[in-house]
Design a protein around this motif. Structure first.
Motif, PDB file in Angstrom:
ATOM      1  N   GLN A  98       0.849  -1.195   0.000  1.00  0.00           N
ATOM      2  CA  GLN A  98       0.000   0.000   0.000  1.00  0.00           C
ATOM      3  C   GLN A  98       0.884   1.244   0.000  1.00  0.00           C
ATOM      4  OE1 GLN A  98      -3.478   0.168  -0.029  1.00  0.00           O
ATOM      5  NE2 GLN A  98      -3.335  -2.016  -0.417  1.00  0.00           N
ATOM      6  N   SER A  99       0.601   2.156  -0.911  1.00  0.00           N
ATOM      7  CA  SER A  99       1.318   3.423  -0.937  1.00  0.00           C
ATOM      8  C   SER A  99       0.996   4.207   0.338  1.00  0.00           C
ATOM      9  CB  SER A  99       0.884   4.220  -2.171  1.00  0.00           C
ATOM     10  OG  SER A  99       1.534   5.462  -2.208  1.00  0.00           O
ATOM     11  N   VAL A 100       2.006   4.839   0.931  1.00  0.00           N
ATOM     12  CA  VAL A 100       1.796   5.599   2.165  1.00  0.00           C
ATOM     13  C   VAL A 100       2.185   7.056   1.952  1.00  0.00           C
ATOM     14  CG1 VAL A 100       2.110   3.610   3.688  1.00  0.00           C
ATOM     15  CG2 VAL A 100       4.076   5.045   3.103  1.00  0.00           C
ATOM     16  N   ASP A 101       1.547   7.923   2.707  1.00  0.00           N
ATOM     17  CA  ASP A 101       1.869   9.344   2.720  1.00  0.00           C
ATOM     18  C   ASP A 101       2.757   9.591   3.934  1.00  0.00           C
ATOM     19  OD1 ASP A 101       1.828  12.163   3.122  1.00  0.00           O
ATOM     20  OD2 ASP A 101      -0.016  12.288   1.967  1.00  0.00           O
ATOM     21  N   LEU A 102       3.952  10.089   3.709  1.00  0.00           N
ATOM     22  CA  LEU A 102       4.911  10.258   4.798  1.00  0.00           C
ATOM     23  C   LEU A 102       4.409  11.198   5.890  1.00  0.00           C
ATOM     24  CD1 LEU A 102       8.303  10.560   2.882  1.00  0.00           C
ATOM     25  CD2 LEU A 102       6.945   8.529   3.404  1.00  0.00           C
ATOM     26  N   ALA A 103       3.494  12.108   5.543  1.00  0.00           N
ATOM     27  CA  ALA A 103       2.966  13.052   6.525  1.00  0.00           C
ATOM     28  C   ALA A 103       2.100  12.374   7.581  1.00  0.00           C
ATOM     29  CB  ALA A 103       2.163  14.151   5.833  1.00  0.00           C
ATOM     30  N   TYR A 104       1.679  11.138   7.321  1.00  0.00           N
ATOM     31  CA  TYR A 104       0.773  10.448   8.241  1.00  0.00           C
ATOM     32  C   TYR A 104       1.378   9.169   8.803  1.00  0.00           C
ATOM     33  CZ  TYR A 104      -1.930  13.705   5.523  1.00  0.00           C
ATOM     34  OH  TYR A 104      -2.342  14.847   4.883  1.00  0.00           O
ATOM     35  N   VAL A 105       2.702   9.064   8.730  1.00  0.00           N
ATOM     36  CA  VAL A 105       3.418   7.906   9.263  1.00  0.00           C
ATOM     37  C   VAL A 105       4.303   8.388  10.413  1.00  0.00           C
ATOM     38  CG1 VAL A 105       5.142   6.123   8.769  1.00  0.00           C
ATOM     39  CG2 VAL A 105       3.408   6.689   7.054  1.00  0.00           C
ATOM     40  N   TYR A 106       4.273   7.637  11.508  1.00  0.00           N
ATOM     41  CA  TYR A 106       5.054   7.984  12.701  1.00  0.00           C
ATOM     42  C   TYR A 106       5.988   6.837  13.051  1.00  0.00           C
ATOM     43  CZ  TYR A 106       2.185  12.077  13.225  1.00  0.00           C
ATOM     44  OH  TYR A 106       1.577  13.288  12.995  1.00  0.00           O
ATOM     45  N   LEU A 107       7.245   7.184  13.329  1.00  0.00           N
ATOM     46  CA  LEU A 107       8.260   6.208  13.684  1.00  0.00           C
ATOM     47  C   LEU A 107       8.629   6.364  15.154  1.00  0.00           C
ATOM     48  CD1 LEU A 107      10.723   6.558  10.664  1.00  0.00           C
ATOM     49  CD2 LEU A 107       8.677   5.149  10.848  1.00  0.00           C
ATOM     50  N   HIS A 108       8.959   5.248  15.786  1.00  0.00           N
ATOM     51  CA  HIS A 108       9.344   5.276  17.199  1.00  0.00           C
ATOM     52  C   HIS A 108      10.814   5.679  17.295  1.00  0.00           C
ATOM     53  CE1 HIS A 108       9.761   3.633  21.371  1.00  0.00           C
ATOM     54  NE2 HIS A 108       8.631   4.313  21.423  1.00  0.00           N
ATOM     55  N   ARG A 109      11.056   6.871  17.863  1.00  0.00           N
ATOM     56  CA  ARG A 109      12.403   7.415  18.003  1.00  0.00           C
ATOM     57  C   ARG A 109      12.558   7.999  19.409  1.00  0.00           C
ATOM     58  NH1 ARG A 109      13.110   4.940  14.048  1.00  0.00           N
ATOM     59  NH2 ARG A 109      13.827   5.627  12.027  1.00  0.00           N
ATOM     60  N   ASP A 110      13.605   7.583  20.098  1.00  0.00           N
ATOM     61  CA  ASP A 110      13.931   8.141  21.415  1.00  0.00           C
ATOM     62  C   ASP A 110      12.728   8.132  22.364  1.00  0.00           C
ATOM     63  OD1 ASP A 110      16.568   8.686  20.553  1.00  0.00           O
ATOM     64  OD2 ASP A 110      15.895  10.555  19.631  1.00  0.00           O
ATOM     65  N   GLY A 111      11.967   7.050  22.355  1.00  0.00           N
ATOM     66  CA  GLY A 111      10.853   6.898  23.282  1.00  0.00           C
ATOM     67  C   GLY A 111       9.571   7.609  22.878  1.00  0.00           C
ATOM     68  N   ARG A 112       9.564   8.239  21.692  1.00  0.00           N
ATOM     69  CA  ARG A 112       8.359   8.942  21.224  1.00  0.00           C
ATOM     70  C   ARG A 112       8.085   8.550  19.774  1.00  0.00           C
ATOM     71  NH1 ARG A 112       9.383  15.189  22.701  1.00  0.00           N
ATOM     72  NH2 ARG A 112      11.291  14.811  21.553  1.00  0.00           N
ATOM     73  N   TRP A 113       6.840   8.790  19.349  1.00  0.00           N
ATOM     74  CA  TRP A 113       6.443   8.525  17.965  1.00  0.00           C
ATOM     75  C   TRP A 113       6.528   9.838  17.198  1.00  0.00           C
ATOM     76  CZ3 TRP A 113       5.739   3.763  16.039  1.00  0.00           C
ATOM     77  CH2 TRP A 113       5.604   2.717  16.957  1.00  0.00           C
TER      78      TRP A 113
END
Length: 132
Positions: free
Chosen positions: A92-107
């Motif tokens: 599925q194509s994703v929009d980067l503006a609506y994707v969150y990655l887990h970094r340093d204890g936060r999304w």
């Protein structure tokens, strides 16, 4: 005067919503996003401009980048010859503006993390927005 106002109102209705902010990307943007996501097994999907209340966790089973084509032709999407790319997660194509990655204890928002100018999205998901 009334006809002008009616035309202006119709034009405003035709403006796109904030969805699809960073779905069509340069090759560099798509590559950087794929590399950033590739280190995570779960990302969060959250569209603040869509009035979503809670994020949706997404387990990344596959990730790739693909070229955007104009319909079924072999022509690049943009009429000026520019070529666009997309990040594809689990087919599925994703929009980067609506994707969150887990970094340093936060999304953290992926588009903002990559230095892209996404609008009306939080940099970090709050505890109230997060679905564990």
């Amino acid at each position: 005067m009334r006809a002008i106002l009616s035309v202006a109102a119709l034009c405003l209705l035709a403006l796109p919503a904030h969805a699809d902010q960073y779905q069509y990307l340069t090759l560099e943007q798509a590559t950087r996003a794929m590399q950033a996501i590739g280190t995570d097994t779960v990302v969060q999907s959250f569209c603040a401009p869509c009035d979503e209340v809670k994020s949706q966790p997404l387990t990344v089973a596959s990730i790739s980048i693909g070229r955007i084509w104009e319909g079924d032709s072999a022509e690049p999407y943009a009429s000026d010859g520019r070529t666009f790319w997309e990040v594809v997660v689990n087919d599925q194509s994703v929009d980067l503006a609506y994707v969150y990655l887990h970094r340093d204890g936060r999304w953290e928002n992926l588009a903002l993390l990559l230095g892209l100018d996404a609008v009306k999205v939080p940099r970090y998901l709050s505890a109230q927005q997060l679905t564990p």
